[in-house]
Design an enzyme around this catalytic site. Structure first.
Site, PDB file in Angstrom:
ATOM      1  N   TYR A 138      38.185  38.161  38.827  1.00  0.00           N
ATOM      2  CA  TYR A 138      37.369  38.308  40.034  1.00  0.00           C
ATOM      3  C   TYR A 138      38.057  37.838  41.315  1.00  0.00           C
ATOM      4  CZ  TYR A 138      33.105  39.941  37.810  1.00  0.00           C
ATOM      5  OH  TYR A 138      32.174  40.704  37.160  1.00  0.00           O
ATOM      6  N   LYS A 189      40.185  36.589  24.534  1.00  0.00           N
ATOM      7  CA  LYS A 189      40.948  37.672  23.893  1.00  0.00           C
ATOM      8  C   LYS A 189      42.390  37.193  23.770  1.00  0.00           C
ATOM      9  CE  LYS A 189      41.222  41.904  22.268  1.00  0.00           C
ATOM     10  NZ  LYS A 189      40.636  42.298  20.971  1.00  0.00           N
ATOM     11  N   ASP A 222      35.499  40.896  21.524  1.00  0.00           N
ATOM     12  CA  ASP A 222      34.996  42.129  20.894  1.00  0.00           C
ATOM     13  C   ASP A 222      34.083  41.784  19.724  1.00  0.00           C
ATOM     14  OD1 ASP A 222      37.313  41.109  19.692  1.00  0.00           O
ATOM     15  OD2 ASP A 222      38.195  43.062  19.269  1.00  0.00           O
ATOM     16  N   ASP A 246      30.508  38.453  32.415  1.00  0.00           N
ATOM     17  CA  ASP A 246      29.736  39.497  33.093  1.00  0.00           C
ATOM     18  C   ASP A 246      29.240  40.520  32.065  1.00  0.00           C
ATOM     19  OD1 ASP A 246      28.726  41.041  35.276  1.00  0.00           O
ATOM     20  OD2 ASP A 246      30.455  42.374  35.045  1.00  0.00           O
ATOM     21  N   ASP A 250      25.160  41.106  30.128  1.00  0.00           N
ATOM     22  CA  ASP A 250      24.345  42.333  30.136  1.00  0.00           C
ATOM     23  C   ASP A 250      23.871  42.664  28.717  1.00  0.00           C
ATOM     24  OD1 ASP A 250      24.723  42.666  32.931  1.00  0.00           O
ATOM     25  OD2 ASP A 250      24.848  44.851  32.713  1.00  0.00           O
TER      26      ASP A 250
HETATM   27  C1  IPM Z   1      26.555  39.917  38.121  1.00  0.00           C
HETATM   28  C2  IPM Z   1      26.945  41.153  38.876  1.00  0.00           C
HETATM   29  C3  IPM Z   1      28.094  40.830  39.831  1.00  0.00           C
HETATM   30  C4  IPM Z   1      29.264  40.366  38.992  1.00  0.00           C
HETATM   31  C5  IPM Z   1      28.500  41.970  40.765  1.00  0.00           C
HETATM   32  C6  IPM Z   1      27.330  42.442  41.607  1.00  0.00           C
HETATM   33  C7  IPM Z   1      29.660  41.599  41.667  1.00  0.00           C
HETATM   34  O1  IPM Z   1      27.272  42.176  38.006  1.00  0.00           O
HETATM   35  O2  IPM Z   1      26.171  38.930  38.762  1.00  0.00           O
HETATM   36  O3  IPM Z   1      26.603  39.917  36.881  1.00  0.00           O
HETATM   37  O4  IPM Z   1      30.059  41.186  38.510  1.00  0.00           O
HETATM   38  O5  IPM Z   1      29.397  39.158  38.816  1.00  0.00           O
HETATM   39 MN    MN Z   2      26.933  41.685  35.919  1.00  0.00          MN
END
Ligand code: IPM
Ligand code: MN
Length: 352
Positions: A138, A189, A222, A246, A250
């Site tokens: 990042y 990884k 993975d 990140d 999700d």
């Molecule tokens: C998150 C989002 C952010 C990230 C984006 C919006 C930059 O996906 O907070 O998970 O990648 O950290």
């Molecule tokens: Mn995210």
């Protein structure tokens, strides 16, 4: 809530709607407590950026750290700003500029109906992901060579420092110790990223010796992705790098019912912290009263917990859990309600 000062940045899209509801919940909790709470709004958003050319005022970070205990942010992202420059300036600007090295993402299933996995109960999904939040992929270091030609070269550097890796790993163990969590899994990884993730391996091996009562183990990322959907109950605390965190958060949001349910905090213990739902600004849903407010409300609760208002936070969590079990939710998690109505059901339980 004696003198709790919160800067509120609703941002773009559904951020505005869900933060309005999270603030209503905070006001309701404050009304029932002797402690006072001030919510100060800041209109840092795509609209402001398009109007003024300024994403965040020059002294913004200094002003925030001098005057506030925490920042509550909705979401950043708007198709009218195709390169998302304002989001980079504001969200990543705060993460990096305030050195918020801990991205704390709790994962909790509130009702079996919300989980896409068969036979999984709330007790089976209850863990916390600690995502490194100030380095890794990042940092936006890298570049292009011969851009736009057939010989183009493009790089993004995965930057990892001993200090950065050590402090997030130690934070994960300290959290486990302070919260009765028994296991910490570090995920990397290192079989391929033989330099940067070897640093994660060596640092993890050292830091874990300070926490002999915590079971420490390792999974390649993975395999972690597979294990999260195969058997989530094995997890207690997970610590990983910025990009992997990140992605896996999700997946973890999916286990809780989707992005609309997931909360997060960007922390630097002892300093100002930033709280935001995991979801984005979702332009297609904006302005329709259909966005799920629970991610933002759970985020407000996480913020109170972090600031030491544990009772108030527990009250919000209980009201949210009851509301979810009663099915008084938005459509994304199977309910019939709109954003405002779902939040009102939570507020009504808080008042009761
Ligand atoms: C998150 C989002 C952010 C990230 C984006 C919006 C930059 O996906 O907070 O998970 O990648 O950290
Ligand atoms: Mn995210």
């Amino acid at each position: 809530m004696s003198g709790l000062r919160i800067a509120v940045v609703p941002g773009d899209g559904i951020g505005v709607e869900v933060i309005r509801e999270a603030c209503a919940v905070l006001e309701a909790v404050a009304a029932g407590s002797e402690r006072s709470l001030t919510l100060t709004p800041f209109d840092w958003s795509a609209s402001t950026y398009l109007k003024t050319g300024v994403s965040m005022p020059k002294d913004g970070l200094k002003m925030l750290s001098e005057n506030f205990d925490a920042i509550l942010l909705g979401a950043m992202g708007d198709p009218r700003v195709p390169d998302n420059q304002h989001a980079v300036d504001i969200l990543l600007g705060m993460r990096f500029g305030l050195d918020l090295y801990v991205n704390h993402r709790p994962v909790r299933l509130l009702d079996p109906r919300l989980c896409p996995l068969k036979g999984v109960e709330p007790k089976d999904v209850d863990f916390v992901v600690f995502r490194e939040n100030t380095e890794g992929l990042y940092v936006m270091m890298g570049g292009n060579f011969k851009k736009g030609t057939a010989d183009e070269v493009a790089t993004d550097i995965d930057l990892n420092t001993r200090k950065g890796v050590e402090r997030i790993i130690r934070h994960a163990f300290q959290f486990a110790r302070a919260n009765g969590r028994k296991k910490v899994v570090m995920s990397d990884k290192s079989n391929v990223l033989i330099h940067a993730h070897d640093l994660w391996q060596r640092t993890f091996k050292e830091v874990k010796t300070e926490f002999p009562e915590i079971a420490a183990s390792h999974l390649y990322v993975d395999n972690l992705a597979l294990q999260l959907v195969r058997d989530p109950k094995q997890f207690d605390v997970i610590v990983t790098s910025n990009m992997f965190g990140d992605i896996v958060t999700d997946i973890a949001a999916g286990l809780q019912g989707g992005l609309g349910m997931a909360a997060s905090g960007n922390l630097h213990p002892g300093k100002i912290s930033l709280f935001e739902p995991v979801h984005g600004s979702s332009p297609p849903l904006a302005g329709k009263n259909i966005a799920n407010p629970i991610g933002a409300i759970a985020t407000a609760s996480l913020m109170l917990e972090h600031l030491g208002f544990k009772e108030e936070s527990a009250c919000i969590d209980a009201a949210v859990a009851e509301t979810v079990r009663a099915g008084e939710t938005t459509v994304d998690v199977g309910g019939p309600l709109g954003t405002r109505e779902c939040a009102a059901a939570i507020v009504a339980r808080l008042k009761a």
